[in-house]
Design a protein around this motif. Structure first.
Motif: not given
Length: 576
Positions: A488-493, A444-446
């Protein structure tokens, strides 16, 4: 050309220039008036194909060409700016039409040294496998497995006329009696009717047609043949036409369109292609009508008991939440146990056999190197030895690492689904728990982002709790972050840290998503509160997560600004 199609990722840079130069070389003769195809209209390329070789190429119920090969040819025609027409008939017929010039190119033909005397082949667009099919033993005894062609000596074999297996059996002069048919479907029907011993057909078409035709008394019993390169084919010397299709194929592979067509026809969903939807549709309609009637009765009954339902709604919702969660975990445990067993068995073979393959390569490398020194360059699996010598160890390492990763993911799923008593608290390494949760939702993250980062604080204190439940909370937070991203250009950390002032361990999940409106922020952990009900949201995920955190003596807080993202902070008391 061949190496670029085998390793397309290594030729991304400069592919546009290559396409332009190749197109100029191909179309310059056309601009000057030269003819490159046969027939009355030189602008239309006549493409031949087997009329009954699903899912690669076949005629649909309206007698229109369809299948993977057909869609691939149309895509090549589009990117190369050419016009094509299709001639679909029995394989032997279209092959003779190519020989006689009535067809310009075949869109699917297995290459072989013998055939290369008369035809030129493009780089392979597919790898196909052929199997030997036999009738099931009515006495329930196991059917003899075929591991070599020598076992077919003296047998009656059904093969497609003009197919690769027909050609090779003639070349090898196998002492067997051949019975020729026009299509793979005819071969399977003949075998299923009780005639002859074996049918030699393509593995995927055989399985596909067996289900489509309802031939339940046949089964594959062996595949002693090497994988075959399935290519475009032209008459010997027609290099210009072959160059058009080879270049178009390279473009489709480099742009990802080839993979889309492959997934559509040959991917995991192909197994449902033969499902009898037409027969099932009336049953589904009947069930749906019955369900609507029952729903109408329930709604009428609910209206008559409205006051009573309102009085007990909160109690019922709490019970429903507990039942849903318990049922989910029970079902997940059953499913994961079965799937883990089915995956671990073949994966264990990979983990056991890949080191043997690597050792065999290492033992033979000296002999190959000596041969290379004495005789110069030679081909190994269709690639120059000097290149394969460096590539093969890397390929083995990648496969072995992938198999170990499969094993690790399956073990994580089993641990996640295993029931755990509510009083079973243990000392936990928060970094390890978070890393396991990340692996569980990695797919899901990918899909959601190309910018996912992890930062784990070293020497974190341990915490007391239930591993599966803390994993469940982190999984919910990560999935919510994925759903919040607009692209998909927005990030998650993910960040872990220790708060010395309160002696707490903190897990933060940050996203650059759409954020939460201020009026909704105070209600995100309320039972059944959701802003995504139209897309299937139930409002239970964060409510259950908040309850789990409270049971662990921790806190779950959210800070957010609309269109600026959200930070979810999970804190747990450090173990004394």
């Amino acid at each position: 050309m061949r190496l670029r199609n085998i390793f397309p990722n290594k030729f991304k840079h400069g592919s546009l220039l290559t396409c332009v130069l190749t197109s100029l070389l191909i179309y310059f003769p056309l601009l000057c008036g030269a003819e490159t195809t046969s027939g009355n209209n030189p602008a239309v390329i006549v493409v031949g194909g087997d009329h009954n070789y699903p899912p690669y190429e076949f005629l649909d119920e309206n007698q229109q060409p369809t299948g993977f090969n057909v869609d691939l040819t149309r895509a090549i025609a589009e990117v190369m700016g050419i016009s094509v027409s299709f001639e679909m008939a029995s394989w032997d017929s279209v092959r003779h039409d190519l020989d006689n010039g009535r067809i310009d190119i075949l869109q699917g033909m297995v290459s072989s040294p013998g055939r290369s005397l008369n035809y030129d082949f493009s780089p392979p667009h597919t790898i196909v496998h052929e199997s030997i099919f036999a009738r099931r033993d009515t006495s329930q005894r196991s059917v003899e497995a075929i591991t070599s062609l020598a076992q077919l000596a003296g047998k009656e074999l059904i093969v497609q006329k003009g197919g690769i297996r027909h050609d090779q059996l003639i070349e090898q002069k196998l002492d067997a009696q051949l019975f020729l048919v026009d299509t793979h479907a005819a071969a399977l029907r003949l075998l299923a009717s009780g005639k002859h011993d074996y049918a030699l057909v393509g593995n995927l078409p055989g399985l596909y047609l067996g289900k489509e035709l309802g031939l339940s008394n046949i089964q594959p019993v062996g595949s002693p043949f090497p994988a075959q390169h399935y290519c475009y084919a032209v008459r010997k010397g027609n290099a210009e036409l072959l160059a058009i299709f080879s270049e178009g194929l390279a473009i489709l592979k480099n742009t990802g369109r080839y993979q889309q067509l492959y997934d559509k026809w040959l991917g995991p969903l192909e197994t449902v292609a033969g499902f009898p939807w037409r027969k099932v549709a009336p049953v589904l309609i009947g069930i749906g009508a019955g369900a609507l009637l029952i729903f109408a009765i329930i709604m009428f009954w609910n209206r008559t008991l409205k006051n009573e339902v309102e009085r007990r709604s909160r109690e019922l919702q709490e019970h429903q939440q507990q039942l849903i969660q318990a049922d989910k975990l029970a079902s997940l445990g059953i499913l994961v146990s079965g799937v883990a067993h089915e995956i671990n068995n073949p994966n264990s073979l990979l983990l056991m056999n890949l080191p043997i393959v690597a050792a065999a390569h290492e033992d033979s490398s000296g002999i190959l190197a000596e041969y290379y020194q004495e005789h110069g360059e030679f081909s190994l699996a269709g690639i120059d030895y000097s290149r394969m010598r460096d590539e093969l160890p890397l390929l083995h390492d990648e496969m072995f690492d992938a198999a170990k990763r499969i094993k690790r993911i399956v073990e994580d799923l089993k641990d996640f689904a295993r029931p755990e008593p509510t009083s079973n608290f243990q000392t936990l390494d928060v970094n390890d728990v978070v890393q396991t949760a990340v692996r569980l939702v990695e797919n899901s993250l990918n899909k959601a982002t190309r910018h996912f980062t992890q930062q784990y604080a070293p020497d974190l204190p341990m915490v007391n709790g239930q591993r599966q439940r803390i994993e469940q909370v982190v999984v919910n937070l990560l999935l919510n972050a994925c759903q919040a991203l607009p692209d998909a250009e927005c990030g998650i950390s993910v960040v872990t840290r220790f708060i010395a002032e309160s002696s707490e361990v903190c897990i933060e999940v940050r996203d650059q998503g759409t954020g939460i409106d201020p009026e909704h922020l105070a209600h995100v952990t309320d039972p059944f509160f959701t802003t995504k009900r139209e897309s299937g949201g139930t409002g239970l995920g964060l409510s259950v997560s908040a309850t789990i955190v409270q049971q662990h003596g921790g806190s779950l807080t959210f800070t957010s600004e609309a269109e600026c993202g959200t930070v979810a902070a999970l804190t747990l008391p450090a173990s004394v």
